[in-house]
Scaffold this motif. Structure first.
Motif, PDB file in Angstrom:
ATOM      1  N   SER A 138      42.823  33.235  40.385  1.00 60.19           N
ATOM      2  CA  SER A 138      42.992  33.418  38.728  1.00 60.19           C
ATOM      3  C   SER A 138      41.384  33.747  38.695  1.00 60.19           C
ATOM      4  O   SER A 138      41.236  34.337  37.583  1.00 60.19           O
ATOM      5  CB  SER A 138      43.134  31.997  38.325  1.00 60.19           C
ATOM      6  OG  SER A 138      42.251  30.987  38.643  1.00 60.19           O
ATOM      7  N   HIS A 139      40.316  33.255  39.341  1.00 62.89           N
ATOM      8  CA  HIS A 139      38.767  33.631  39.057  1.00 62.89           C
ATOM      9  C   HIS A 139      38.234  33.202  40.192  1.00 62.89           C
ATOM     10  O   HIS A 139      38.569  32.578  41.114  1.00 62.89           O
ATOM     11  CB  HIS A 139      38.552  32.912  37.595  1.00 62.89           C
ATOM     12  CG  HIS A 139      38.622  31.509  37.666  1.00 62.89           C
ATOM     13  ND1 HIS A 139      39.822  30.492  37.851  1.00 62.89           N
ATOM     14  CD2 HIS A 139      37.676  30.567  37.205  1.00 62.89           C
ATOM     15  CE1 HIS A 139      39.371  29.441  37.626  1.00 62.89           C
ATOM     16  NE2 HIS A 139      38.270  29.412  37.405  1.00 62.89           N
ATOM     17  N   LEU A 140      36.675  33.344  39.867  1.00 59.98           N
ATOM     18  CA  LEU A 140      35.961  33.288  41.050  1.00 59.98           C
ATOM     19  C   LEU A 140      35.347  31.990  41.173  1.00 59.98           C
ATOM     20  O   LEU A 140      34.477  31.810  42.241  1.00 59.98           O
ATOM     21  CB  LEU A 140      34.633  34.244  40.840  1.00 59.98           C
ATOM     22  CG  LEU A 140      33.870  34.248  39.233  1.00 59.98           C
ATOM     23  CD1 LEU A 140      33.122  33.071  39.306  1.00 59.98           C
ATOM     24  CD2 LEU A 140      33.171  35.564  39.170  1.00 59.98           C
ATOM     25  N   HIS A 141      35.642  31.269  40.481  1.00 62.29           N
ATOM     26  CA  HIS A 141      35.015  29.706  40.561  1.00 62.29           C
ATOM     27  C   HIS A 141      35.514  29.233  42.010  1.00 62.29           C
ATOM     28  O   HIS A 141      36.791  29.330  42.490  1.00 62.29           O
ATOM     29  CB  HIS A 141      35.301  28.693  39.615  1.00 62.29           C
ATOM     30  CG  HIS A 141      34.444  28.954  38.448  1.00 62.29           C
ATOM     31  ND1 HIS A 141      34.849  28.470  37.038  1.00 62.29           N
ATOM     32  CD2 HIS A 141      33.115  29.281  38.213  1.00 62.29           C
ATOM     33  CE1 HIS A 141      33.794  28.836  36.172  1.00 62.29           C
ATOM     34  NE2 HIS A 141      32.814  29.283  37.008  1.00 62.29           N
ATOM     35  N   SER A 142      34.770  28.413  42.751  1.00 60.60           N
ATOM     36  CA  SER A 142      34.945  27.816  44.068  1.00 60.60           C
ATOM     37  C   SER A 142      36.158  26.894  44.262  1.00 60.60           C
ATOM     38  O   SER A 142      36.512  26.414  45.315  1.00 60.60           O
ATOM     39  CB  SER A 142      33.692  27.673  44.821  1.00 60.60           C
ATOM     40  OG  SER A 142      33.098  26.670  44.234  1.00 60.60           O
TER      41      SER A 142
END
Length: 595
Positions: free
Chosen positions: A192-196
């Motif tokens: 969904s997105h770049l957060h780890s």
């Protein structure tokens, strides 16, 4: 996105328009109860929804505003100047989305919302009956779900091993023992997105070694999800960047569509999956998924629920930020979030609802204070509230390895066979995390050659590219307990002209003091990482004067840093070599000594 449509959201007759006073007025649509803000001045009218762009709170009049132009959000006290549609607190943050104001020939007024059409309504499908075992959803851990839809296995956001946000977040739930096998056997993966905690390189490293060509779908965000794939040394060969609001057909029965977040369109996304006409909506971490326009009565909805994912207020100290203030703030925020999620579910009326994407813990011993203070919502409490507000929605609180049979659950929500719980002896909570392995990797950056030269500071912040902003920041490298280390750097950055003064400048300026754990800060600098690892990962302690949120500064370092890491090879070629006699004292620096 799809073409815009126009929709009249509020109509006023000539008498109602004449009665509008100069300045701010709040007007409610009597049909649907939605409220709008109209601003009247000699220049005409402006209008917007009564909804804060930060996290959707309602505005009220600001009693401190003597000009009649400012409204204040009831959620986080953000202030909006309705005459300019700019948020004045925090400054340099969002612009409010305006509504079109149409004056009618009879003296009346219409407020018109321009918005994309609901893209999931294109090419609609009639739902077909699902057989037992045909559509199964398995919860693995945190935000990771496995969807078995016919012959296809679709995996969401695999964070299955290692920490997230440097060393700040660790998995709360023990994923099933075969989770990595499931990952590597998937037919397709959505990140969904770049957060780890969603894009987990320790997890993807396993995938790259076993099946690097699995199709991985990501949204076409302005900051690419895999912006630092090269730096990560993880080899993945089939990343598919997908336009928003367009069906992606996988086979005759399965398709999906990625949608952007209305608050963070540069990085956050959510997804709608359609299997044989049955809709699964996963809003993941989006603050206002698709700008607040979402499909109703879906078969299964999933969303985050827990809270506690922000550095605020946990990393702040000084001034009002006492332990008791933080505890009260956290309690109120969690309650607001719980009510917001429950109200959202009530408005969308999904057949089944599952809270997920909140099962993390500040497990490292050095973060015991955070773990004890940063209390998060419980999925059971949210589901209990939903059961009261929306009794027709079936709720599911999953344990790792639990399976929902969608076909059975839709036929009869009360049927116990619809959910298979993990075996009685299955481990639910993690109790070991290989701390040393990951912390040692971060701390390996401390001895990097570049930090033997104090000019790394100027090189790094020049690379970062943030300036022309009246803010002075003091950066202090510390140990795990946030005590300055003897061989650490302690320096000032003046972001007005990107200089590095020895003392704070005489002019009036905003000031932030940030203490960073030395290993994490140097790892972030060395690899050109986003500061989310420091801020969301609770790896710093922050005090500020005045106590103001500098959206422009944080937004730059959290989302806008260059896509390529600093060229440290070039830097080392340009600096004079360190003399042997100096090497034992590299990095020993007081902020007063930078000239």
């Amino acid at each position: 996105m799809a073409a815009q449509t126009s929709k009249v959201v509020l109509s006023l007759n000539a008498k109602e328009v004449d009665s509008l006073k100069d300045g701010v007025s709040f007007k409610k649509n009597p049909e649907d109860g939605r409220c709008y803000i109209i601003y009247k001045s000699s220049g005409g009218f402006k209008a917007c929804k009564n909804q804060c762009k930060h996290q959707g709170g309602l505005f009220i009049k600001d009693i401190e505003d003597l000009d009649g132009r400012t409204v204040k959000c009831t959620k986080h006290n953000w202030k909006l100047n309705v005459s300019s549609m700019k948020y004045v607190n925090p400054p340099d943050s969002f612009l409010q989305d305006e509504l079109e104001v149409e004056m009618l020939d009879d003296g009346g007024m219409q407020l018109v919302e321009l918005s994309p059409i609901d893209p999931w309504l294109t090419e609609p499908r009639e739902p077909l009956e699902l057989q037992e075992g045909e559509a199964k959803i398995t919860y693995l851990t945190h935000a990771c779900m496995e969807l078995q839809l016919g012959q296809k296995h679709f995996l969401f956001d695999p964070w299955l091993k290692g920490p997230a946000f440097a060393r700040g977040w660790w998995l709360l739930h023990e994923p099933p023992a075969d989770c990595l096998d499931r990952l590597c056997a998937a037919d397709l993966i959505y990140i969904s997105h770049l957060h780890s905690d969603h894009l987990s390189y320790p997890t993807l490293k396993v995938l790259s070694e076993r099946r690097p060509d699995v199709p991985i779908y990501v949204g076409d965000t302005s900051r690419p999800v895999f912006w630092n794939l090269e730096e990560s040394k993880v080899k993945l060969t089939n990343i598919r960047v997908t336009p928003f609001g367009v069906w992606q057909n996988i086979d005759d029965n399965l398709r999906f569509m990625i949608l952007m977040d209305g608050v963070h369109p540069e990085m956050d996304t959510c997804i709608i999956v359609d299997y044989k006409g049955h809709i699964i909506l996963n809003t993941v971490d989006c603050t206002r998924p698709n700008g607040g326009r979402l499909p109703e009565k879906v078969d299964l909805m999933m969303s985050d629920f827990a809270g506690g994912a922000s550095g605020f207020p946990m990393t702040f100290h000084g001034g009002k930020y006492s332990d008791s203030w933080k505890a009260e703030f956290i309690k109120n925020e969690r309650k607001k979030l719980l009510n917001y999620k429950a109200t959202l579910v009530k408005s969308l009326q999904p057949r089944i609802y599952c809270p997920f994407a909140g099962y993390f813990v500040e497990a490292h011993p050095s973060d015991k204070y955070l773990k004890d203070t940063n209390i998060k919502n419980r999925a059971e409490d949210l589901n209990a509230l939903i059961n009261q507000l929306s009794p027709d929605t079936k709720t599911w609180t999953p344990k790792p390895g639990a399976v929902l049979d969608l076909g059975l659950a839709l036929k009869d929500p009360t049927r116990s066979e619809a959910i298979t719980e993990p075996p009685a002896n299955a481990k639910i909570y993690k109790d070991s995390w290989e701390f040393d392995l990951y912390v040692d990797e971060l701390n390996s950056a401390i001895s990097s050659e570049i930090f033997k030269h104090e000019s790394w500071i100027q090189f790094y912040y020049s690379w970062a590219g943030f300036q022309n902003y009246n803010l002075v920041v003091r950066m202090i490298e510390t140990d795990d307990g946030f005590k300055p280390v003897s061989n650490g750097y302690d320096y000032l950055v003046d972001f007005l002209d990107l200089s590095f003064p020895s003392t704070r400048p005489d002019r009036e300026h905003s000031y932030i003091e940030i203490k960073n754990r030395i290993g994490v800060m140097r790892y972030v600098v060395l690899h050109g990482g986003l500061w989310d690892d420091l801020y969301i990962g609770f790896q710093n302690r922050i005090s500020r004067d005045p106590d103001t949120y500098h959206h422009k500064f944080w937004n730059h370092f959290q989302t806008q840093l260059p896509l390529h890491s600093p060229d440290w090879d070039q830097f080392l070629q340009r600096v004079p070599p360190i003399q042997e006699t100096d090497s034992s004292n590299y990095g020993l620096l007081n902020y007063c000594s930078i000239l």
